[in-house]
Design a protein around this motif. Structure first.
Motif, short mmCIF file in Angstrom:
data_model
loop_
_atom_site.label_atom_id
_atom_site.label_comp_id
_atom_site.label_asym_id
_atom_site.label_seq_id
_atom_site.Cartn_x
_atom_site.Cartn_y
_atom_site.Cartn_z
N PHE A 422 0.83 -1.20 0.00
CA PHE A 422 0.00 0.00 0.00
C PHE A 422 0.87 1.25 0.00
CE2 PHE A 422 0.53 -0.82 4.58
CZ PHE A 422 0.85 0.44 5.07
N ARG A 423 0.25 2.35 -0.46
CA ARG A 423 0.90 3.66 -0.46
C ARG A 423 0.42 4.42 0.77
NH1 ARG A 423 4.34 2.60 -4.80
NH2 ARG A 423 3.14 1.99 -6.64
N CYS A 424 1.34 4.83 1.59
CA CYS A 424 0.97 5.47 2.85
C CYS A 424 0.64 6.94 2.65
CB CYS A 424 2.10 5.33 3.87
SG CYS A 424 1.68 6.01 5.50
N LEU A 425 -0.50 7.36 3.20
CA LEU A 425 -0.92 8.76 3.16
C LEU A 425 -1.20 9.26 4.58
CD1 LEU A 425 -3.30 8.83 0.06
CD2 LEU A 425 -1.07 9.94 0.28
N CYS A 426 -0.41 8.81 5.54
CA CYS A 426 -0.59 9.27 6.91
C CYS A 426 -0.19 10.75 7.03
CB CYS A 426 0.23 8.41 7.87
SG CYS A 426 2.01 8.65 7.75
N ILE A 427 -0.48 11.34 8.17
CA ILE A 427 -0.21 12.77 8.32
C ILE A 427 1.28 13.09 8.23
CG2 ILE A 427 -2.31 13.24 9.62
CD1 ILE A 427 -0.66 13.18 12.16
N LYS A 428 2.13 12.18 8.64
CA LYS A 428 3.56 12.43 8.55
C LYS A 428 4.01 12.42 7.10
CE LYS A 428 8.10 10.85 10.10
NZ LYS A 428 8.83 10.02 11.07
N CYS A 429 3.55 11.44 6.32
CA CYS A 429 3.95 11.37 4.92
C CYS A 429 3.46 12.59 4.15
CB CYS A 429 3.42 10.09 4.29
SG CYS A 429 4.29 8.59 4.82
N ARG A 430 2.21 12.97 4.37
CA ARG A 430 1.69 14.15 3.68
C ARG A 430 2.40 15.42 4.15
NH1 ARG A 430 -4.78 13.40 4.08
NH2 ARG A 430 -4.20 12.58 6.12
N GLY A 431 2.69 15.49 5.44
CA GLY A 431 3.39 16.67 5.96
C GLY A 431 4.78 16.81 5.39
N GLN A 432 5.51 15.70 5.29
CA GLN A 432 6.87 15.76 4.74
C GLN A 432 6.87 16.07 3.24
OE1 GLN A 432 8.64 12.04 6.10
NE2 GLN A 432 9.54 13.09 7.86
N ALA A 433 5.83 15.59 2.54
CA ALA A 433 5.70 15.95 1.12
C ALA A 433 5.46 17.45 0.98
CB ALA A 433 4.58 15.15 0.47
N CYS A 434 4.60 17.98 1.86
CA CYS A 434 4.33 19.43 1.83
C CYS A 434 5.60 20.22 2.15
CB CYS A 434 3.24 19.78 2.83
SG CYS A 434 1.60 19.16 2.38
N GLY A 440 11.27 23.34 -2.17
CA GLY A 440 11.66 23.21 -3.56
C GLY A 440 12.49 21.98 -3.85
N VAL A 441 12.33 20.91 -3.05
CA VAL A 441 13.13 19.70 -3.24
C VAL A 441 12.24 18.48 -3.50
CG1 VAL A 441 15.08 20.55 -1.88
CG2 VAL A 441 13.21 19.32 -0.74
N ALA A 442 10.97 18.70 -3.84
CA ALA A 442 10.07 17.58 -4.10
C ALA A 442 10.47 16.85 -5.37
CB ALA A 442 8.63 18.07 -4.22
N THR A 443 10.52 15.53 -5.31
CA THR A 443 10.86 14.68 -6.46
C THR A 443 9.82 13.57 -6.57
OG1 THR A 443 12.26 13.23 -5.11
CG2 THR A 443 13.32 15.13 -6.16
N PRO A 444 9.70 12.96 -7.74
CA PRO A 444 8.70 11.89 -7.93
C PRO A 444 8.85 10.72 -6.96
CG PRO A 444 9.51 12.64 -10.06
CD PRO A 444 10.37 13.30 -9.02
N GLU A 445 10.05 10.50 -6.41
CA GLU A 445 10.24 9.36 -5.50
C GLU A 445 9.44 9.52 -4.21
OE1 GLU A 445 14.14 10.52 -2.80
OE2 GLU A 445 14.13 8.70 -4.00
N LEU A 446 8.92 10.72 -3.94
CA LEU A 446 8.08 10.91 -2.76
C LEU A 446 6.75 10.19 -2.92
CD1 LEU A 446 8.77 14.65 -1.83
CD2 LEU A 446 9.96 12.57 -1.10
N GLY A 447 6.40 9.85 -4.15
CA GLY A 447 5.28 8.96 -4.41
C GLY A 447 3.91 9.50 -4.07
N ALA A 448 3.09 8.66 -3.46
CA ALA A 448 1.67 8.95 -3.24
C ALA A 448 1.40 10.25 -2.49
CB ALA A 448 1.01 7.77 -2.52
N PRO A 449 2.16 10.60 -1.44
CA PRO A 449 1.87 11.87 -0.74
C PRO A 449 2.00 13.09 -1.65
CG PRO A 449 3.25 10.47 0.61
CD PRO A 449 3.21 9.84 -0.74
N LEU A 450 3.00 13.08 -2.53
CA LEU A 450 3.16 14.20 -3.47
C LEU A 450 2.03 14.20 -4.49
CD1 LEU A 450 4.87 16.59 -4.38
CD2 LEU A 450 6.20 15.00 -5.81
N GLU A 451 1.64 13.02 -4.97
CA GLU A 451 0.52 12.92 -5.90
C GLU A 451 -0.76 13.43 -5.25
OE1 GLU A 451 0.29 8.87 -7.12
OE2 GLU A 451 2.32 8.83 -7.97
#
Length: 502
Positions: A422-434, A440-451
């Motif tokens: 599964f792709r994790c969308l917990c508050i920590k994952c979404r917060g770190q993607a944000c 300005g360092v977001a990359t596609p490897e951040l996966g589901a939270p960035l999507e």
């Protein structure tokens, strides 16, 4: 020890043979799993989970549970054997060191300084005296009562005490196949034998006996590799071949016992898949480790050198076993995201306990990289403890981390998809993607939270940075890092973000 053979199973107790065995957690809806802990719908579409029915304060013990089933890994059992019934370590220091050297073809006679140090016969460096199976199969118990329990009401009654002599080679072939391919097959066989014993000797209904493992989410083991995994079709086919061969061996062992429903391929595959999905990794230091280190501080350097040399022997043994495991077909999915093996993490005098256990509490607990509960095991026996990492209010879901919650976001996403599907969308994952977007360092490897962030921004016609700032302003304290790394689950699984999903 007084042994009474089984009576034959009545015709009425075999009526279940015409009914397929169904896995699913819906039957547990509303059940109280522990004091103040109930099974409820998560409300987010991910299935069922555990929720607090009362306040738990930081540090509170939520539950202490004896696992339903425990299995020690083969290489660990050869150097640090535990009781087959309760999982407690056994033996004196002399015995433990002797077992360690035996697997390397060596003896204690070469360590003269240690032999004359007084450590070997110290009462403080002694656990329960091992009690062995009377049939000489090598099974170890910590007491006569644990032995008698297994030989009268446990799986060992079916797989050893009552096993006809002509079927012992069949059981040995089954075990050798499992050790070469997937040792969870052995745990599955023990569970099947336990169900048979519970029905026959325990006079339980079949439904009740089998529900101890079927009241949970399960996916067939051979279908667990993620759908985007490299060479998935060949891996699934290879697993199916291993599974079928294992079940054929087991059918030879348990032929004519009258429980054919337990030997169907679909049930067997789901049972193995359940354990890969939910089994707790029970790795822990040896119960004598701390005592030995304290005692060794007052010994001459030559004695300590002997202990380090013996320790090197089990390090080599463990490394060899791990490398053998990594030669399996699933090793293609391994990566640097995983924890290093224990012998690299900590130099210990004595070999650790390595094994897996099945716990109802853990099997029903969902994941978050910002967990509010810690899962651990006690030092001496096979007891699983769940405690609160922070205050948990009534109605809040209990959440644990399935891996290293302190790992980088991209590494966590890869690990959870590879091992849990599964792709994790917990508050920590979404917060770190944000946070990555704002820096300005977001990359596609951040996966589901960035999507998720980009999709949310597009849906409401907002800029990703605007959404990121709003999310970060509303995160609870500590959500972006700094929490304790929790106990890992031994798994090779595929499921939605909801371990108890029906």
């Amino acid at each position: 020890f007084f042994y009474v053979p089984f009576r034959s199973t009545s015709t009425a107790s075999l009526l279940f043979m015409d009914q397929p065995i169904v896995f699913g957690a819906t039957r547990l809806m509303g059940s109280q799993i522990a004091d103040g802990v109930v099974v409820q719908d998560t409300g987010d579409g991910s299935g069922l989970g555990l929720h607090a029915a009362r306040w738990f304060r930081t540090g509170d013990t939520i539950s202490r549970e004896i696992p339903l089933f425990f299995m020690q890994h083969n290489y660990s059992a050869s150097v640090a054997p535990t009781c087959l019934s309760c999982g407690a370590l056994v033996g004196s220091l002399r015995e433990v060191l002797g077992w360690t050297l035996r697997v390397r073809g060596k003896t204690l006679g070469n360590y003269v300084d240690l032999l004359h140090s007084g450590l070997m016969d110290s009462e403080s460096l002694r656990l329960a005296q091992p009690v062995y199976c009377p049939k000489g199969c090598g099974a170890v118990f910590c007491s006569d009562s644990c032995r008698d329990q297994q030989l009268t009401r446990g799986h060992h009654r079916i797989l050893c005490m009552e096993l006809p002599q002509e079927r012992v080679p069949d059981w040995n072939r089954f075990c050798e196949h499992a050790k070469c391919h997937h040792d969870t097959f052995i745990l599955a066989a023990q569970v099947i034998a336990q169900v048979i014993c519970d029905v026959r000797q325990g006079q339980e209904s079949f439904d009740h006996a089998v529900s101890k493992t079927t009241s949970f989410f399960a996916t067939p083991w051979h279908e667990l590799p993620p759908h985007d995994a490299t060479n998935r079709s060949s891996r699934v086919a290879h697993r199916f071949s291993q599974l079928s061969a294992s079940l054929d061996f087991l059918k030879h062992v348990l032929r004519d016992v009258g429980f054919d429903a337990l030997l169907e391929l679909d049930f067997y595959s789901k049972l193995v898949g359940l354990f890969d999905l939910t089994a707790v990794d029970m790795s822990k230091p040896h119960a004598l480790e701390k005592r030995l280190r304290a005692a060794a501080e007052d010994t001459p350097p030559d004695v300590q050198a002997d202990l380090r040399q013996i320790a090197a022997e089990w390090w080599i043994h463990q490394e060899s076993a791990i490398r053998k495991d990594n030669d399996s077909e699933d090793s293609a999915e391994s990566s640097d995201d995983e924890d290093p093996p224990l012998f690299l993490r900590e130099e210990s005098f004595l070999p650790p306990v390595e094994g897996i256990a099945f716990s109802r509490m853990v099997a029903l607990t969902n994941h978050s990289c910002f967990p509010n509960v810690l899962v651990d095991s006690d030092d001496c026996g096979c007891i699983i403890e769940v405690s609160a990492l922070r205050d948990i209010a009534p109605g809040q879901q209990l959440l644990m981390s399935y891996g290293r919650s302190t790992a980088a976001l991209g590494a966590r996403q890869r690990f959870l998809w590879r091992d849990y599907g599964f792709r994790c969308l917990c508050i920590k994952c979404r917060g770190q993607a944000c946070e990555a977007v704002l820096r300005g360092v977001a990359t596609p490897e951040l996966g589901a939270p960035l999507e998720w962030l980009n999709s949310y921004a597009a849906k409401y016609k907002l800029s990703p940075k605007r959404v990121a700032r709003d999310v970060l302003q509303n995160l609870p304290a500590g959500a972006l890092g700094g929490e304790a790394c929790v106990f890992e689950i031994a798994s090779d699984s595929h499921k939605d973000d909801g371990r108890a999903s029906s």
